[in-house]
Scaffold this motif. Structure first.
Motif, PDB file in Angstrom:
ATOM      1  N   GLY A   7      -6.189  -9.139 -35.133  1.00 49.91           N
ATOM      2  CA  GLY A   7      -7.386  -9.952 -35.007  1.00 49.91           C
ATOM      3  C   GLY A   7      -8.401  -9.366 -34.058  1.00 49.91           C
ATOM      4  O   GLY A   7      -8.430  -8.181 -33.791  1.00 49.91           O
ATOM      5  N   ASP A   8      -9.259 -10.247 -33.518  1.00 50.12           N
ATOM      6  CA  ASP A   8     -10.360  -9.822 -32.665  1.00 50.12           C
ATOM      7  C   ASP A   8     -10.044  -9.950 -31.179  1.00 50.12           C
ATOM      8  O   ASP A   8     -10.942  -9.963 -30.361  1.00 50.12           O
ATOM      9  N   LYS A   9      -8.800 -10.081 -30.821  1.00 49.62           N
ATOM     10  CA  LYS A   9      -8.425 -10.268 -29.423  1.00 49.62           C
ATOM     11  C   LYS A   9      -8.390  -8.938 -28.693  1.00 49.62           C
ATOM     12  O   LYS A   9      -8.095  -7.907 -29.259  1.00 49.62           O
ATOM     13  N   GLY A  10      -8.688  -8.980 -27.415  1.00 49.99           N
ATOM     14  CA  GLY A  10      -8.578  -7.796 -26.589  1.00 49.99           C
ATOM     15  C   GLY A  10      -7.124  -7.492 -26.274  1.00 49.99           C
ATOM     16  O   GLY A  10      -6.220  -8.233 -26.670  1.00 49.99           O
ATOM     17  N   ILE A  11      -6.908  -6.427 -25.551  1.00 48.38           N
ATOM     18  CA  ILE A  11      -5.553  -5.977 -25.225  1.00 48.38           C
ATOM     19  C   ILE A  11      -5.460  -5.764 -23.721  1.00 48.38           C
ATOM     20  O   ILE A  11      -6.340  -5.145 -23.131  1.00 48.38           O
ATOM     21  N   VAL A  12      -4.402  -6.259 -23.120  1.00 49.58           N
ATOM     22  CA  VAL A  12      -4.125  -6.005 -21.714  1.00 49.58           C
ATOM     23  C   VAL A  12      -2.764  -5.329 -21.646  1.00 49.58           C
ATOM     24  O   VAL A  12      -1.782  -5.837 -22.182  1.00 49.58           O
ATOM     25  N   VAL A  13      -2.709  -4.173 -21.002  1.00 54.60           N
ATOM     26  CA  VAL A  13      -1.458  -3.464 -20.795  1.00 54.60           C
ATOM     27  C   VAL A  13      -1.247  -3.383 -19.292  1.00 54.60           C
ATOM     28  O   VAL A  13      -2.066  -2.816 -18.573  1.00 54.60           O
ATOM     29  N   ARG A  14      -0.176  -3.964 -18.820  1.00 57.31           N
ATOM     30  CA  ARG A  14       0.108  -4.029 -17.388  1.00 57.31           C
ATOM     31  C   ARG A  14       0.528  -2.662 -16.841  1.00 57.31           C
ATOM     32  O   ARG A  14       0.912  -1.768 -17.590  1.00 57.31           O
ATOM     33  N   GLU A  15       0.489  -2.541 -15.520  1.00 58.73           N
ATOM     34  CA  GLU A  15       0.761  -1.270 -14.846  1.00 58.73           C
ATOM     35  C   GLU A  15       2.077  -0.636 -15.280  1.00 58.73           C
ATOM     36  O   GLU A  15       2.151   0.568 -15.516  1.00 58.73           O
ATOM     37  N   ASP A  16       3.133  -1.425 -15.404  1.00 60.02           N
ATOM     38  CA  ASP A  16       4.452  -0.872 -15.741  1.00 60.02           C
ATOM     39  C   ASP A  16       4.713  -0.836 -17.247  1.00 60.02           C
ATOM     40  O   ASP A  16       5.774  -0.416 -17.682  1.00 60.02           O
ATOM     41  N   GLU A  17       3.752  -1.252 -18.062  1.00 60.79           N
ATOM     42  CA  GLU A  17       3.931  -1.292 -19.510  1.00 60.79           C
ATOM     43  C   GLU A  17       3.414  -0.014 -20.173  1.00 60.79           C
ATOM     44  O   GLU A  17       2.678   0.755 -19.575  1.00 60.79           O
ATOM     45  N   GLY A  18       3.817   0.161 -21.403  1.00 56.95           N
ATOM     46  CA  GLY A  18       3.413   1.316 -22.186  1.00 56.95           C
ATOM     47  C   GLY A  18       4.635   2.045 -22.699  1.00 56.95           C
ATOM     48  O   GLY A  18       5.782   1.664 -22.435  1.00 56.95           O
ATOM     49  N   THR A  19       4.403   3.093 -23.444  1.00 62.12           N
ATOM     50  CA  THR A  19       5.476   3.930 -23.964  1.00 62.12           C
ATOM     51  C   THR A  19       5.646   5.105 -23.007  1.00 62.12           C
ATOM     52  O   THR A  19       4.758   5.945 -22.890  1.00 62.12           O
ATOM     53  N   HIS A  20       6.770   5.130 -22.316  1.00 57.53           N
ATOM     54  CA  HIS A  20       7.041   6.139 -21.285  1.00 57.53           C
ATOM     55  C   HIS A  20       7.788   7.317 -21.919  1.00 57.53           C
ATOM     56  O   HIS A  20       8.899   7.160 -22.401  1.00 57.53           O
ATOM     57  N   ILE A  21       7.157   8.485 -21.875  1.00 60.96           N
ATOM     58  CA  ILE A  21       7.675   9.678 -22.542  1.00 60.96           C
ATOM     59  C   ILE A  21       7.798  10.825 -21.537  1.00 60.96           C
ATOM     60  O   ILE A  21       6.939  10.988 -20.669  1.00 60.96           O
ATOM     61  N   LEU A  22       8.853  11.629 -21.687  1.00 62.56           N
ATOM     62  CA  LEU A  22       8.906  12.926 -21.031  1.00 62.56           C
ATOM     63  C   LEU A  22       8.510  13.935 -22.096  1.00 62.56           C
ATOM     64  O   LEU A  22       9.126  14.004 -23.159  1.00 62.56           O
ATOM     65  N   THR A  23       7.446  14.679 -21.818  1.00 66.64           N
ATOM     66  CA  THR A  23       6.955  15.636 -22.806  1.00 66.64           C
ATOM     67  C   THR A  23       7.939  16.786 -22.958  1.00 66.64           C
ATOM     68  O   THR A  23       8.908  16.910 -22.210  1.00 66.64           O
ATOM     69  N   ARG A  24       7.632  17.613 -23.899  1.00 64.70           N
ATOM     70  CA  ARG A  24       8.393  18.841 -24.135  1.00 64.70           C
ATOM     71  C   ARG A  24       8.476  19.660 -22.846  1.00 64.70           C
ATOM     72  O   ARG A  24       9.461  20.331 -22.588  1.00 64.70           O
ATOM     73  N   ARG A  25       7.434  19.574 -21.998  1.00 67.54           N
ATOM     74  CA  ARG A  25       7.391  20.283 -20.713  1.00 67.54           C
ATOM     75  C   ARG A  25       8.071  19.476 -19.608  1.00 67.54           C
ATOM     76  O   ARG A  25       8.002  19.848 -18.450  1.00 67.54           O
ATOM     77  N   LYS A  26       8.668  18.345 -19.946  1.00 69.10           N
ATOM     78  CA  LYS A  26       9.344  17.451 -18.985  1.00 69.10           C
ATOM     79  C   LYS A  26       8.366  16.813 -18.003  1.00 69.10           C
ATOM     80  O   LYS A  26       8.699  16.534 -16.863  1.00 69.10           O
TER      81      LYS A  26
END
Length: 191
Positions: A39-58
């Protein structure tokens, strides 16, 4: 004292809105104002939220706003911490513009054939098909915030990286090459 802060807040608010309006007006077909799903709602992502990844370079990256997760087509939003001495290989994106904000730290940026010192508060716009890389030449972690437009390239990190806390993915050079082609990623040292 309250009256001293009001003009500064107004100046910052007007300045940020003016900058964003001028900057994003130059990007074609940018539609990040509305997600394509939810829908038309905004998005809030908190400080500790998100997709946490270690890249190929670690290197730890957190994907805060992504096309796949939130359905935002026009722009993605990620953060990265580079420890002292780390280097981001010189590369270019064939399909995405990138905006980089040096939130904390200092380093050396490669932008096409130029080498530029960057530090806390600096912003870099990298148009698609432009060589760029970043080395942390400082004594503390370099914390950078970066965005891709249009969204989608952030999935490259998910496909090539490993979720934090999981065993590292084992991938062949051929698998990496396929992912690079899929997302329009070209490393300078491979040409």
């Amino acid at each position: 004292m309250k009256h001293i802060h009001q003009p500064r807040r107004k100046f910052l608010r007007v300045g940020v809105v003016g900058f964003c309006t001028a900057f994003f007006a130059h990007l074609p077909n940018l539609s990040f104002a509305k997600p394509t799903s939810g829908g038309d709602k905004g998005i809030v992502v908190r400080e500790d939220e998100g997709t946490h990844i270690l890249t190929r370079r670690k290197v730890p990256i957190t994907i805060k706003i992504s096309k796949a997760k939130q359905g935002v087509e026009g722009i993605s939003f990620c953060v990265e911490d580079m420890s002292p001495g780390r280097k981001m290989r010189v590369h270019k994106h064939l399909n995405n513009d990138e905006l980089i904000f040096i939130h904390k730290g200092e380093g050396t940026l490669t932008l096409d054939e130029e080498t530029i010192a960057v530090k806390t508060g600096d912003v870099v716009f990298v148009p698609k098909d432009t060589w760029h890389g970043l080395d942390n030449t400082g004594t503390e972690n370099l914390h950078m915030v970066f965005q891709y437009s249009p969204a989608g390239f952030e999935e490259y990190f998910i496909e090539n990286g490993t979720p934090v806390g999981m065993p590292a993915k084992e991938r062949s050079d051929e698998a990496y090459a396929l992912t690079e082609k899929k997302y329009g990623m070209v490393y300078k040292d491979k040409q």
